[in-house]
Design a protein around this motif. Structure first.
Motif, mmCIF file in Angstrom:
data_model
loop_
_atom_site.group_PDB
_atom_site.id
_atom_site.type_symbol
_atom_site.label_atom_id
_atom_site.label_comp_id
_atom_site.label_asym_id
_atom_site.label_seq_id
_atom_site.Cartn_x
_atom_site.Cartn_y
_atom_site.Cartn_z
ATOM 1 N N ALA A 1 -105.449 -44.308 -21.500
ATOM 2 C CA ALA A 1 -105.711 -43.631 -20.227
ATOM 3 C C ALA A 1 -105.977 -42.141 -20.429
ATOM 4 N N ASN A 2 -107.054 -41.671 -19.814
ATOM 5 C CA ASN A 2 -107.448 -40.257 -19.845
ATOM 6 C C ASN A 2 -107.703 -39.712 -21.243
ATOM 7 N N GLN A 3 -108.090 -40.568 -22.170
ATOM 8 C CA GLN A 3 -108.448 -40.160 -23.527
ATOM 9 C C GLN A 3 -109.911 -40.496 -23.761
ATOM 10 N N ASP A 4 -110.576 -39.691 -24.559
ATOM 11 C CA ASP A 4 -111.996 -39.926 -24.827
ATOM 12 C C ASP A 4 -112.231 -40.900 -25.978
ATOM 13 N N GLY A 5 -111.463 -40.779 -27.041
ATOM 14 C CA GLY A 5 -111.722 -41.568 -28.237
ATOM 15 C C GLY A 5 -110.800 -42.751 -28.377
ATOM 16 N N ALA A 6 -111.011 -43.462 -29.485
ATOM 17 C CA ALA A 6 -110.216 -44.651 -29.792
ATOM 18 C C ALA A 6 -108.886 -44.264 -30.432
ATOM 19 N N THR A 7 -107.870 -45.071 -30.139
ATOM 20 C CA THR A 7 -106.596 -45.008 -30.849
ATOM 21 C C THR A 7 -106.442 -46.359 -31.538
ATOM 22 N N THR A 8 -106.157 -46.327 -32.835
ATOM 23 C CA THR A 8 -106.079 -47.558 -33.626
ATOM 24 C C THR A 8 -104.655 -47.768 -34.121
ATOM 25 N N TYR A 9 -104.207 -49.021 -34.059
ATOM 26 C CA TYR A 9 -102.890 -49.425 -34.530
ATOM 27 C C TYR A 9 -103.075 -50.560 -35.532
ATOM 28 N N ARG A 10 -102.251 -50.560 -36.579
ATOM 29 C CA ARG A 10 -102.283 -51.638 -37.570
ATOM 30 C C ARG A 10 -100.887 -52.244 -37.678
ATOM 31 N N GLY A 11 -100.836 -53.563 -37.840
ATOM 32 C CA GLY A 11 -99.569 -54.281 -37.920
ATOM 33 C C GLY A 11 -99.782 -55.682 -37.390
ATOM 34 N N HIS A 12 -98.742 -56.259 -36.817
ATOM 35 C CA HIS A 12 -98.849 -57.579 -36.203
ATOM 36 C C HIS A 12 -98.506 -57.439 -34.728
ATOM 37 N N PHE A 13 -99.456 -57.845 -33.878
ATOM 38 C CA PHE A 13 -99.324 -57.681 -32.436
ATOM 39 C C PHE A 13 -99.626 -58.992 -31.728
ATOM 40 N N GLU A 14 -98.839 -59.283 -30.703
ATOM 41 C CA GLU A 14 -99.112 -60.415 -29.819
ATOM 42 C C GLU A 14 -99.965 -59.929 -28.661
ATOM 43 N N ILE A 15 -101.008 -60.685 -28.317
ATOM 44 C CA ILE A 15 -101.786 -60.383 -27.121
ATOM 45 C C ILE A 15 -100.967 -60.888 -25.937
ATOM 46 N N VAL A 16 -100.562 -59.988 -25.059
ATOM 47 C CA VAL A 16 -99.791 -60.393 -23.881
ATOM 48 C C VAL A 16 -100.647 -60.412 -22.628
ATOM 49 N N SER A 17 -101.833 -59.770 -22.690
ATOM 50 C CA SER A 17 -102.737 -59.813 -21.549
ATOM 51 C C SER A 17 -104.110 -59.303 -21.961
ATOM 52 N N LEU A 18 -105.133 -59.947 -21.450
ATOM 53 C CA LEU A 18 -106.504 -59.456 -21.529
ATOM 54 C C LEU A 18 -107.124 -59.769 -20.174
ATOM 55 N N VAL A 19 -107.546 -58.749 -19.470
ATOM 56 C CA VAL A 19 -108.113 -58.920 -18.136
ATOM 57 C C VAL A 19 -109.392 -58.111 -18.024
ATOM 58 N N GLY A 20 -110.259 -58.541 -17.113
ATOM 59 C CA GLY A 20 -111.428 -57.725 -16.840
ATOM 60 C C GLY A 20 -112.626 -58.526 -16.401
ATOM 61 N N THR A 21 -113.711 -57.782 -16.192
ATOM 62 C CA THR A 21 -114.973 -58.362 -15.756
ATOM 63 C C THR A 21 -115.929 -58.424 -16.942
ATOM 64 N N LEU A 22 -116.788 -59.463 -16.921
ATOM 65 C CA LEU A 22 -117.738 -59.725 -18.003
ATOM 66 C C LEU A 22 -119.144 -59.778 -17.443
ATOM 67 N N SER A 23 -120.085 -59.165 -18.143
ATOM 68 C CA SER A 23 -121.477 -59.229 -17.723
ATOM 69 C C SER A 23 -122.363 -58.749 -18.859
ATOM 70 N N THR A 24 -123.565 -59.325 -18.937
ATOM 71 C CA THR A 24 -124.539 -58.828 -19.899
ATOM 72 C C THR A 24 -124.940 -57.393 -19.553
ATOM 73 N N ALA A 25 -124.697 -56.965 -18.311
ATOM 74 C CA ALA A 25 -124.998 -55.596 -17.890
ATOM 75 C C ALA A 25 -123.855 -54.637 -18.216
ATOM 76 N N GLY A 26 -122.761 -55.134 -18.773
ATOM 77 C CA GLY A 26 -121.617 -54.300 -19.131
ATOM 78 C C GLY A 26 -120.320 -54.924 -18.690
ATOM 79 N N SER A 27 -119.369 -54.985 -19.606
ATOM 80 C CA SER A 27 -118.054 -55.556 -19.319
ATOM 81 C C SER A 27 -117.022 -54.438 -19.232
ATOM 82 N N HIS A 28 -115.925 -54.715 -18.531
ATOM 83 C CA HIS A 28 -114.822 -53.763 -18.389
ATOM 84 C C HIS A 28 -113.544 -54.549 -18.648
ATOM 85 N N LEU A 29 -112.919 -54.295 -19.801
ATOM 86 C CA LEU A 29 -111.800 -55.111 -20.254
ATOM 87 C C LEU A 29 -110.599 -54.259 -20.627
#
Length: 151
Positions: A58-86
């Motif tokens: 939130a409110n950051q311009d660039g990417a923040t990267t994490y390495r390790g083992h993570f469980e996906i607890v949620s993925l939400v958003g809209t999908l479109s060939t015109a642009g997705s927001h996830l």
């Protein structure tokens, strides 16, 4: 506060897929959306695990990267060939949860099990919202398919 603007509705077509170790979550989603001609769609659910997580926080311009083992607890958003927001949320081995905009660079550890929905009667677009300057969702009825004409 003004009432929400009514938008058209659509039935949906559901798709289930599994991503494999080493695949990039966002790149695979983008490829699937393109290959299946999603003009409008949503992520219904996603569970799995990652070894690398790339988020725009939130409110950051660039990417923040994490390495390790993570469980996906949620993925939400809209999908479109015109642009997705996830948005992605993951938890580490202590249960600490991180979340933000899904970026390229999220590598599958063991699996990612996804159920996606295509909304064939709708078309999603992205237009600049003058209030904030961000590319925001637009929803329109899908244009009818043009039949092929024989020459």
């Amino acid at each position: 506060m003004p009432a929400a603007i009514p938008t058209p509705s659509s039935l949906l077509n559901a798709y289930a897929l599994r991503l494999r170790p080493g695949q990039d979550l966002r790149q695979e989603l983008t490829a699937f959306v393109k290959a299946n001609h999603f003009r409008a769609g949503v992520v219904l659910t996603c569970v799995g695990s990652l070894t690398e997580v790339a988020l725009r926080l939130a409110n950051q311009d660039g990417a923040t990267t994490y390495r390790g083992h993570f469980e996906i607890v949620s993925l939400v958003g809209t999908l479109s060939t015109a642009g997705s927001h996830l948005h992605l949320a993951v938890a580490d081995s202590t249960g600490r949860t991180l979340g933000g905009h899904l970026l390229d660079g999220c590598r599958i550890y063991t699996t990612a099990e996804l159920v996606l929905a295509k909304l064939p009667a709708l078309e999603f677009g992205r237009e600049t919202d003058p209030a904030f300057g961000y590319q925001e969702l637009t929803v329109r009825p899908a244009a009818p398919a043009t039949p092929f004409k024989k020459s």
